[in-house]
Design a protein around this motif. Structure first.
Motif, mmCIF file in Angstrom:
data_model
loop_
_atom_site.group_PDB
_atom_site.id
_atom_site.type_symbol
_atom_site.label_atom_id
_atom_site.label_comp_id
_atom_site.label_asym_id
_atom_site.label_seq_id
_atom_site.Cartn_x
_atom_site.Cartn_y
_atom_site.Cartn_z
ATOM 1 N N GLY A 76 49.134 38.508 43.480
ATOM 2 C CA GLY A 76 50.127 39.510 43.093
ATOM 3 C C GLY A 76 50.079 40.751 43.967
ATOM 4 O O GLY A 76 51.119 41.272 44.387
ATOM 5 N N LEU A 77 48.865 41.226 44.250
ATOM 6 C CA LEU A 77 48.735 42.384 45.135
ATOM 7 C C LEU A 77 49.252 42.083 46.531
ATOM 8 O O LEU A 77 49.968 42.899 47.130
ATOM 9 C CB LEU A 77 47.271 42.826 45.222
ATOM 10 C CG LEU A 77 46.725 43.684 44.098
ATOM 11 C CD1 LEU A 77 45.231 43.915 44.293
ATOM 12 C CD2 LEU A 77 47.451 45.004 44.024
ATOM 13 N N ALA A 78 48.904 40.907 47.059
ATOM 14 C CA ALA A 78 49.362 40.535 48.399
ATOM 15 C C ALA A 78 50.877 40.411 48.430
ATOM 16 O O ALA A 78 51.532 40.875 49.378
ATOM 17 C CB ALA A 78 48.703 39.235 48.836
ATOM 18 N N GLY A 79 51.454 39.814 47.408
ATOM 19 C CA GLY A 79 52.908 39.690 47.350
ATOM 20 C C GLY A 79 53.593 41.038 47.243
ATOM 21 O O GLY A 79 54.598 41.291 47.919
ATOM 22 N N LEU A 80 53.064 41.916 46.410
ATOM 23 C CA LEU A 80 53.639 43.251 46.262
ATOM 24 C C LEU A 80 53.544 44.037 47.561
ATOM 25 O O LEU A 80 54.514 44.685 47.985
ATOM 26 C CB LEU A 80 52.938 44.002 45.135
ATOM 27 C CG LEU A 80 53.386 45.437 44.884
ATOM 28 C CD1 LEU A 80 54.827 45.468 44.404
ATOM 29 C CD2 LEU A 80 52.470 46.109 43.882
ATOM 30 N N LEU A 81 52.391 43.969 48.212
ATOM 31 C CA LEU A 81 52.220 44.680 49.476
ATOM 32 C C LEU A 81 53.111 44.107 50.571
ATOM 33 O O LEU A 81 53.642 44.856 51.398
ATOM 34 C CB LEU A 81 50.754 44.662 49.909
ATOM 35 C CG LEU A 81 49.816 45.502 49.048
ATOM 36 C CD1 LEU A 81 48.367 45.225 49.421
ATOM 37 C CD2 LEU A 81 50.132 46.978 49.188
ATOM 38 N N ALA A 82 53.291 42.785 50.590
ATOM 39 C CA ALA A 82 54.189 42.173 51.577
ATOM 40 C C ALA A 82 55.626 42.622 51.336
ATOM 41 O O ALA A 82 56.351 42.944 52.286
ATOM 42 C CB ALA A 82 54.088 40.653 51.511
#
Length: 128
Positions: A76-82
């Motif tokens: 989720g963090l990686a997706g949000l940051l992307a």
């Protein structure tokens, strides 16, 4: 092997002791506060992940493994940051997303550790 198991057990129980120890060692060797802080965060994050797994299994033995929550947190963090990086810059840097995800997870896992530790204490005190 027993000494390593004891050291790992101490850092799993109190992961922030590992933060202090790694910071002091790296600062003594490199004399660079920024690098010492970076190393401390990276190593403590590993201890926090293991501590959360153990605390979750202890507090709720019948529940699903905390691995699922940790994997969802990272994804989720990686997706949000992307998404944010694509909106703000127009391109995505996987390396920056990975570093940012790891660092943000340190903060979130620290809060989760305190919550799970407190919940474990509360649950233990209720059963006494």
């Amino acid at each position: 092997m027993g000494i390593l198991a004891n050291v790992w057990g101490i850092f799993t129980t109190i992961p922030f002791a590992g933060f202090v120890l790694v910071y002091l060692i790296v600062y003594a060797v490199k004399s660079d506060r920024r690098r010492a802080l970076s190393w401390s965060i990276n190593i403590t994050n590993i201890f926090l992940i293991h501590a959360i797994l153990v605390l979750h299994a202890h507090n709720w033995p019948e529940a699903w493994s905390a691995w699922w929550g940790i994997l969802l947190l990272f994804a989720g963090l990686a997706g949000l940051l992307a998404f944010l990086q694509m909106r703000l810059r127009g391109s995505v840097s996987i390396r920056k997303i990975g570093f940012s995800t790891w660092r943000l997870s340190f903060l979130i896992l620290s809060v989760a550790y305190v919550f799970l530790f407190s919940a474990g204490l509360w649950k233990t005190m209720q059963s006494v």
